[in-house]
Design a protein around this motif. Structure first.
Motif, PDB file in Angstrom:
ATOM      1  N   PHE A 252     -46.093  76.914  25.809  1.00 59.23           N
ATOM      2  CA  PHE A 252     -46.283  75.481  25.673  1.00 59.23           C
ATOM      3  C   PHE A 252     -47.373  75.151  24.663  1.00 59.23           C
TER       4      PHE A 252
ATOM      5  N   PHE B  81     -44.834  77.790  20.386  1.00 61.34           N
ATOM      6  CA  PHE B  81     -43.661  78.610  20.712  1.00 61.34           C
ATOM      7  C   PHE B  81     -43.596  79.866  19.864  1.00 61.34           C
TER       8      PHE B  81
ATOM      9  N   ALA C 122     -41.062  72.697  24.033  1.00 59.93           N
ATOM     10  CA  ALA C 122     -39.784  73.069  24.632  1.00 59.93           C
ATOM     11  C   ALA C 122     -38.646  72.817  23.654  1.00 59.93           C
TER      12      ALA C 122
ATOM     13  N   GLY D 159     -38.566  75.721  21.401  1.00 64.33           N
ATOM     14  CA  GLY D 159     -37.957  76.857  22.086  1.00 64.33           C
ATOM     15  C   GLY D 159     -36.445  76.759  22.130  1.00 64.33           C
ATOM     16  N   GLU D 160     -35.954  75.541  22.377  1.00 66.52           N
ATOM     17  CA  GLU D 160     -34.503  75.347  22.435  1.00 66.52           C
ATOM     18  C   GLU D 160     -33.867  75.571  21.062  1.00 66.52           C
TER      19      GLU D 160
ATOM     20  N   VAL E 171     -32.475  80.826  25.412  1.00 73.18           N
ATOM     21  CA  VAL E 171     -32.930  79.475  25.755  1.00 73.18           C
ATOM     22  C   VAL E 171     -32.758  79.272  27.246  1.00 73.18           C
TER      23      VAL E 171
ATOM     24  N   TRP F  97     -36.110  74.984  29.745  1.00 69.50           N
ATOM     25  CA  TRP F  97     -36.623  74.543  28.446  1.00 69.50           C
ATOM     26  C   TRP F  97     -35.817  73.352  27.940  1.00 69.50           C
TER      27      TRP F  97
ATOM     28  N   ASN G 183     -37.344  69.402  27.138  1.00 71.36           N
ATOM     29  CA  ASN G 183     -37.301  68.767  25.819  1.00 71.36           C
ATOM     30  C   ASN G 183     -37.482  67.254  26.004  1.00 71.36           C
TER      31      ASN G 183
END
Length: 526
Positions: free
Chosen positions: A9, A12, A333, A336-337, A343, A347, A351
């Protein structure tokens, strides 16, 4: 390792490059995908993080009490890819408590086995219950199927069911009121950091070890207020150890929602609602519940409250406290996605542009629910994303406008994201608000409850529940039986009439109590 994982967090890319757990599990997920392509199966499919699974909650019904102390197993079989593939299995002892299964979409035959010969092998001749279920978006749009009852009967043979052995693990602690293994200590390996990480990256493997997601530290005592603790991403029951160690255990009983934090937050919220709030699985009657949720756990609880109507049959919520929760999602997030090798469903939900975050406050809280919003604003990390955060969650997310508008009160603490759970000022504030939740039982009744029960030797024909009541709450039952305490709700008034012989007893525990009064006529008469 936990600090490295939490740094997802913070940034990433740093997380992806430095976390050995992330890279290892990305590789494992790639292997699952290859296996599914070459040799598809439901067992393999349920471990793939990008595939949806369903939570199944059920209960064995043993009307003739044949399997009270017998080792049992419930197994789910599918023929979608392979004939009679055993997809998930839960082991427990004694009928009547709830079981949990985690299964991909499809049709299943549930079989309940009873190891009556105690050889630790469940074979085709030991099937004592059967049930057919279908899991799909039509039958279970919320991806949770509950209230599955499997009546138990005499053993019968099911030829296609292959024998399987009970895992050679430490014997889980039995409970009179909770599923087998639900009563644990905080130092139990089940709550280890490795298990928390498993819950992030392989929810199916996590759920094979923690299938009910409900845990407690002690056998149930009905006069205590339950406090349900809900951890955040990559979190564990142990995150609340400092709070639990200070908890007044004569007044409160700690319960835990221990869930796979990589999972779908909508589904986890639905499960939380059905287990804790609906009144269908855990029935508190008029006893209020307190919920304490940290970080992402606050989102799970808030979505569960969207399903809560504060109805007569639902459990009563006395207080909800969320601590450092990202109600507005988290910008990392989204990274990350977009860029992750794998994924996690959670996450996607975190978003800020996700449907989950956008609809989280679609429904105002019931007027009966008090929500105290605790937030943290210290950022001690060496790599700082902003002064306006706790080192993990931005203040703008913790203090989302809708969250503030719907909260009964809000309070900030100079602390880090994890450090707030050990912050003495926060804990004192939490207990101050908890102490304002009124117990269902009057204080005069609680004082007698705390005196305990009777240290007497009872024969085995007293049921285990009856022995527990007499040994732990006997003095309270005696005070009500003798009129020292006046009954204050209808069921208690009926109990007094039964003791006086004006009505017949309905329940075994009451029948055993009447027998106890006859067998010990001189006990505690004053």
């Amino acid at each position: 390792m936990k600090k490295i994982l939490v740094s997802l967090f913070v940034l990433f890319t740093l997380f992806a490059l430095s976390s050995c757990s992330y890279m290892k599990n990305a590789s494992i997920q790639a292997e699952y995908a290859q296996i599914q392509q070459a040799d598809p199966g439901q067992v393999n499919l349920k471990h793939m993080i990008d595939r949806q699974t369903y939570f199944v909650i059920g209960q064995t019904i043993d009307r003739k009490a044949r399997y009270t102390n017998i080792p049992l197993a419930v197994a789910a079989y599918s023929s979608k890819y392979k004939a009679n593939e055993r997809v998930d299995t839960m082991y427990f002892a004694g009928a009547g408590t709830h079981f949990g299964l985690n299964l991909p979409e499809g049709d299943y035959q549930l079989l309940v086995f009873a190891d009556s010969d105690n050889n630790k092998v469940f074979d085709p001749t030991e099937v004592v219950g059967q049930k057919t279920i279908s899991l799909n978006q039509v039958s279970s749009p919320e991806k949770v199927l509950d209230r599955i009852e499997v009546p138990l009967s005499s053993p019968q043979r099911v030829d296609w069911a292959m024998a399987f052995s009970k895992p050679n693990l430490a014997e889980p602690k039995q409970s009179l009121y909770f599923p087998t293994g639900s009563i644990c200590s905080l130092d139990d390996p089940l709550f280890s950091e490795n298990m928390a990480t498993l819950g992030m990256y392989d929810p199916a493997s996590f759920l094979e070890k923690a299938p009910t997601m409900f845990y407690a530290l002690e056998e149930d005592l009905a006069y205590k207020i339950p406090v349900v603790f809900v951890h955040g991403i990559n979190g564990s029951v142990r995150d609340f150890e400092t709070i639990v160690n200070r908890l007044d255990r004569e007044r409160y009983k700690p319960w835990f929602f221990y869930y796979p934090s990589g999972g779908d937050l909508n589904q986890l919220a639905e499960f939380f609602h059905r287990i804790f709030l609906s009144g269908k699985v855990i029935k508190l009657n008029k006893m209020p519940m307190i919920i304490v949720a940290h970080s992402m756990g606050g989102l799970v609880v808030r979505e569960a409250l969207n399903k809560y109507e504060s109805g007569q049959k639902e459990n009563k919520i006395g207080l909800v406290v969320t601590i450092a929760s990202p109600f507005g999602g988290h910008p990392s997030a989204a990274l990350g996605e977009k860029h992750g090798l794998i994924v996690l469903p959670s996450w996607r939900d975190l978003n800020p542009d996700s449907r989950f975050i956008k609809e989280l406050f679609r429904k105002p809280l019931p007027k009966t629910v008090e929500h105290q919003l605790f937030y943290a604003y210290d950022n001690p990390a060496a790599l700082k994303i902003s002064k306006n955060s706790d080192g993990v969650v931005p203040l703008s997310s913790q203090l989302r406008l809708e969250a503030q508008q719907q909260a009964t009160g809000q309070l900030g603490f100079e602390s880090s994201h994890m450090g707030i759970l050990k912050n003495e000022e926060m804990i004192d504030s939490l207990f101050t608000r908890m102490n304002q939740v009124k117990n269902f039982f009057p204080e005069s009744h609680l004082a007698v409850f705390r005196q305990g029960g009777y240290d007497v030797k009872l024969t085995d024909d007293y049921s285990p529940q009856s022995q527990y009541v007499i040994h732990t709450m006997g003095k309270y039952w005696m005070a009500v039986s003798k009129g020292i305490l006046k009954p204050f709700y209808p069921e208690q008034e009926r109990f007094v009439r039964v003791v006086k012989g004006e009505e017949p007893p309905k329940y075994k525990v009451v029948k055993d109590w009447l027998r106890f009064l006859k067998e010990y006529p001189e006990i505690d008469r004053d």
